[in-house]
Design a protein around this motif. Sequence first.
Motif, PDB file in Angstrom:
ATOM      1  N   GLY A  15       0.819  -1.208   0.000  1.00  8.08           N
ATOM      2  CA  GLY A  15       0.000   0.000   0.000  1.00  8.08           C
ATOM      3  C   GLY A  15       0.852   1.256   0.000  1.00  8.08           C
ATOM      4  O   GLY A  15       0.563   2.223  -0.721  1.00  8.08           O
ATOM      5  N   THR A  16       1.925   1.250   0.798  1.00  9.19           N
ATOM      6  CA  THR A  16       2.839   2.405   0.835  1.00  9.19           C
ATOM      7  C   THR A  16       3.509   2.616  -0.508  1.00  9.19           C
ATOM      8  O   THR A  16       3.622   3.747  -1.000  1.00  9.19           O
ATOM      9  CB  THR A  16       3.904   2.197   1.928  1.00  9.19           C
ATOM     10  N   VAL A  17       3.960   1.520  -1.133  1.00 13.08           N
ATOM     11  CA  VAL A  17       4.591   1.612  -2.457  1.00 13.08           C
ATOM     12  C   VAL A  17       3.602   2.188  -3.466  1.00 13.08           C
ATOM     13  O   VAL A  17       3.955   3.057  -4.291  1.00 13.08           O
ATOM     14  CB  VAL A  17       5.080   0.219  -2.907  1.00 13.08           C
ATOM     15  N   ALA A  18       2.364   1.727  -3.414  1.00 15.53           N
ATOM     16  CA  ALA A  18       1.356   2.209  -4.366  1.00 15.53           C
ATOM     17  C   ALA A  18       1.076   3.699  -4.166  1.00 15.53           C
ATOM     18  O   ALA A  18       0.956   4.451  -5.143  1.00 15.53           O
ATOM     19  CB  ALA A  18       0.066   1.405  -4.202  1.00 15.53           C
ATOM     20  N   VAL A  19       0.991   4.146  -2.907  1.00 14.77           N
ATOM     21  CA  VAL A  19       0.724   5.566  -2.631  1.00 14.77           C
ATOM     22  C   VAL A  19       1.861   6.435  -3.147  1.00 14.77           C
ATOM     23  O   VAL A  19       1.633   7.474  -3.788  1.00 14.77           O
ATOM     24  CB  VAL A  19       0.511   5.783  -1.116  1.00 14.77           C
ATOM     25  N   VAL A  20       3.115   6.028  -2.879  1.00 13.62           N
ATOM     26  CA  VAL A  20       4.265   6.801  -3.360  1.00 13.62           C
ATOM     27  C   VAL A  20       4.268   6.866  -4.880  1.00 13.62           C
ATOM     28  O   VAL A  20       4.536   7.925  -5.481  1.00 13.62           O
ATOM     29  CB  VAL A  20       5.586   6.182  -2.831  1.00 13.62           C
ATOM     30  N   ILE A  22       1.698   6.660  -6.916  1.00 16.33           N
ATOM     31  CA  ILE A  22       0.581   7.475  -7.419  1.00 16.33           C
ATOM     32  C   ILE A  22       0.849   8.962  -7.229  1.00 16.33           C
ATOM     33  O   ILE A  22       0.684   9.765  -8.154  1.00 16.33           O
ATOM     34  CB  ILE A  22      -0.727   7.061  -6.716  1.00 16.33           C
ATOM     35  N   VAL A  23       1.264   9.345  -6.019  1.00 18.67           N
ATOM     36  CA  VAL A  23       1.450  10.781  -5.758  1.00 18.67           C
ATOM     37  C   VAL A  23       2.590  11.361  -6.586  1.00 18.67           C
ATOM     38  O   VAL A  23       2.573  12.548  -6.933  1.00 18.67           O
ATOM     39  CB  VAL A  23       1.699  11.041  -4.253  1.00 18.67           C
ATOM     40  N   SER A  24       3.571  10.536  -6.924  1.00 20.67           N
ATOM     41  CA  SER A  24       4.675  11.022  -7.748  1.00 20.67           C
ATOM     42  C   SER A  24       4.288  11.087  -9.219  1.00 20.67           C
ATOM     43  O   SER A  24       4.576  12.076  -9.910  1.00 20.67           O
ATOM     44  CB  SER A  24       5.897  10.117  -7.565  1.00 20.67           C
ATOM     45  N   ARG A  25       3.615  10.047  -9.705  1.00 23.16           N
ATOM     46  CA  ARG A  25       3.237  10.000 -11.124  1.00 23.16           C
ATOM     47  C   ARG A  25       2.181  11.047 -11.464  1.00 23.16           C
ATOM     48  O   ARG A  25       2.173  11.590 -12.573  1.00 23.16           O
ATOM     49  CB  ARG A  25       2.692   8.615 -11.462  1.00 23.16           C
ATOM     50  N   GLY A  27       1.794  13.956 -10.048  1.00 20.26           N
ATOM     51  CA  GLY A  27       2.256  15.320  -9.832  1.00 20.26           C
ATOM     52  C   GLY A  27       1.816  15.938  -8.529  1.00 20.26           C
ATOM     53  O   GLY A  27       2.024  17.140  -8.310  1.00 20.26           O
ATOM     54  N   LEU A  28       1.179  15.168  -7.652  1.00 17.09           N
ATOM     55  CA  LEU A  28       0.802  15.704  -6.349  1.00 17.09           C
ATOM     56  C   LEU A  28       2.035  16.111  -5.545  1.00 17.09           C
ATOM     57  O   LEU A  28       1.991  17.029  -4.731  1.00 17.09           O
ATOM     58  CB  LEU A  28      -0.020  14.665  -5.566  1.00 17.09           C
ATOM     59  N   VAL A  29       3.143  15.390  -5.785  1.00 17.56           N
ATOM     60  CA  VAL A  29       4.433  15.722  -5.180  1.00 17.56           C
ATOM     61  C   VAL A  29       5.452  15.814  -6.307  1.00 17.56           C
ATOM     62  O   VAL A  29       5.413  15.029  -7.259  1.00 17.56           O
ATOM     63  CB  VAL A  29       4.859  14.638  -4.160  1.00 17.56           C
ATOM     64  N   ASP A  30       6.340  16.791  -6.204  1.00 20.34           N
ATOM     65  CA  ASP A  30       7.371  16.974  -7.226  1.00 20.34           C
ATOM     66  C   ASP A  30       8.210  15.704  -7.351  1.00 20.34           C
ATOM     67  O   ASP A  30       8.803  15.233  -6.378  1.00 20.34           O
ATOM     68  CB  ASP A  30       8.256  18.159  -6.836  1.00 20.34           C
ATOM     69  N   ALA A  33      11.715  15.586  -6.069  1.00 16.96           N
ATOM     70  CA  ALA A  33      11.892  15.461  -4.624  1.00 16.96           C
ATOM     71  C   ALA A  33      11.531  14.059  -4.142  1.00 16.96           C
ATOM     72  O   ALA A  33      12.197  13.493  -3.277  1.00 16.96           O
ATOM     73  CB  ALA A  33      11.045  16.500  -3.881  1.00 16.96           C
ATOM     74  N   LEU A  34      10.466  13.494  -4.711  1.00 15.23           N
ATOM     75  CA  LEU A  34      10.026  12.139  -4.368  1.00 15.23           C
ATOM     76  C   LEU A  34       9.790  11.362  -5.659  1.00 15.23           C
ATOM     77  O   LEU A  34       8.706  11.431  -6.244  1.00 15.23           O
ATOM     78  CB  LEU A  34       8.744  12.175  -3.527  1.00 15.23           C
ATOM     79  N   PRO A  35      10.788  10.625  -6.139  1.00 16.53           N
ATOM     80  CA  PRO A  35      10.629   9.849  -7.370  1.00 16.53           C
ATOM     81  C   PRO A  35       9.582   8.751  -7.187  1.00 16.53           C
ATOM     82  O   PRO A  35       9.252   8.368  -6.053  1.00 16.53           O
ATOM     83  CB  PRO A  35      12.022   9.246  -7.588  1.00 16.53           C
ATOM     84  N   PRO A  36       9.042   8.224  -8.283  1.00 16.69           N
ATOM     85  CA  PRO A  36       8.091   7.106  -8.182  1.00 16.69           C
ATOM     86  C   PRO A  36       8.719   5.911  -7.468  1.00 16.69           C
ATOM     87  O   PRO A  36       9.934   5.677  -7.540  1.00 16.69           O
ATOM     88  CB  PRO A  36       7.779   6.779  -9.644  1.00 16.69           C
ATOM     89  N   ALA A  37       7.874   5.140  -6.790  1.00 15.32           N
ATOM     90  CA  ALA A  37       8.358   3.979  -6.050  1.00 15.32           C
ATOM     91  C   ALA A  37       9.046   2.980  -6.969  1.00 15.32           C
ATOM     92  O   ALA A  37      10.021   2.327  -6.562  1.00 15.32           O
ATOM     93  CB  ALA A  37       7.194   3.311  -5.310  1.00 15.32           C
ATOM     94  N   SER A  38       8.555   2.859  -8.196  1.00 16.59           N
ATOM     95  CA  SER A  38       9.182   1.919  -9.137  1.00 16.59           C
ATOM     96  C   SER A  38      10.620   2.329  -9.441  1.00 16.59           C
ATOM     97  O   SER A  38      11.511   1.480  -9.561  1.00 16.59           O
ATOM     98  CB  SER A  38       8.366   1.859 -10.430  1.00 16.59           C
ATOM     99  N   THR A  39      10.875   3.636  -9.534  1.00 16.59           N
ATOM    100  CA  THR A  39      12.232   4.126  -9.780  1.00 16.59           C
ATOM    101  C   THR A  39      13.129   3.853  -8.577  1.00 16.59           C
ATOM    102  O   THR A  39      14.291   3.446  -8.732  1.00 16.59           O
ATOM    103  CB  THR A  39      12.202   5.636 -10.079  1.00 16.59           C
TER     104      THR A  39
END
Length: 258
Positions: A15-20, A22-25, A27-30, A33-39
Amino acid sequence: MSPRRSLLGAVGVLGTVAVVEIVSRTGLVDATALPPASTILAEAGRLAADSEFLVDVVASLRTWAAGLLLAVAVAVPLGLLLGSVPVLDTAARALVELCRPIPSVALIPLATVLISSSTGATVAVVFYASLWPILINTLYALRDVDPVAKETLTSFGFGRLAVLWRVTLPSAAPFIATGVRISASVALLVTISTELLAGGFDGIGLFLTESQAGGGRPEIMLAVACWSGVLGLLINALLVGAERVAFRWNNAKVEGIA
């Protein structure tokens, strides 16, 4: 750990990985500053095969183990002495309560000044941070020993050392082991923090410093943070397993009471 708890833990991680992600992809978070979890996970996978990073991991674990073992070697005998001699316990209580709230990170500048070796300074700070959970758990464990068992053994003519060996230590050992497990997590955190702030020649903290100097790629720093968390999780799991094997009698007693 039960299958249900393991499943819930896995769901929490996913769930944490999915949230990170989503918010990165979205654009909710730059993303800089916070790359996608997959990266981040891809970078973590790359680090697993990076020989330079693995050398730094080994160096950090070596420093961690040295500081923790030194703390165990000092805290357990000291705790047994203070807990067995009430006069010494009373005399040292104010000093213990004064010293243990001091943040270990605040001692890094002092350690680097007093100890020329960066590794030695890190071991000293880790030792200080690890000392208190073990010492406090040892003291509380001795206070929790059944006085009737001690008096019974004394009435049969056993001396103080025999009572300590046959009753006090077996009763206190699970609590002392819990203190060691708490200190192990604290020691890993302090090891990396000290390497990050004090520098040196190797270690995870130094790897982070060099990553920041090389352009501050956040995916590398977060991947290193992930591996640090994995190390902490593995260390805790190993110590919990060792406790269950070493103190089966205590586990059975606790389950019986429950």
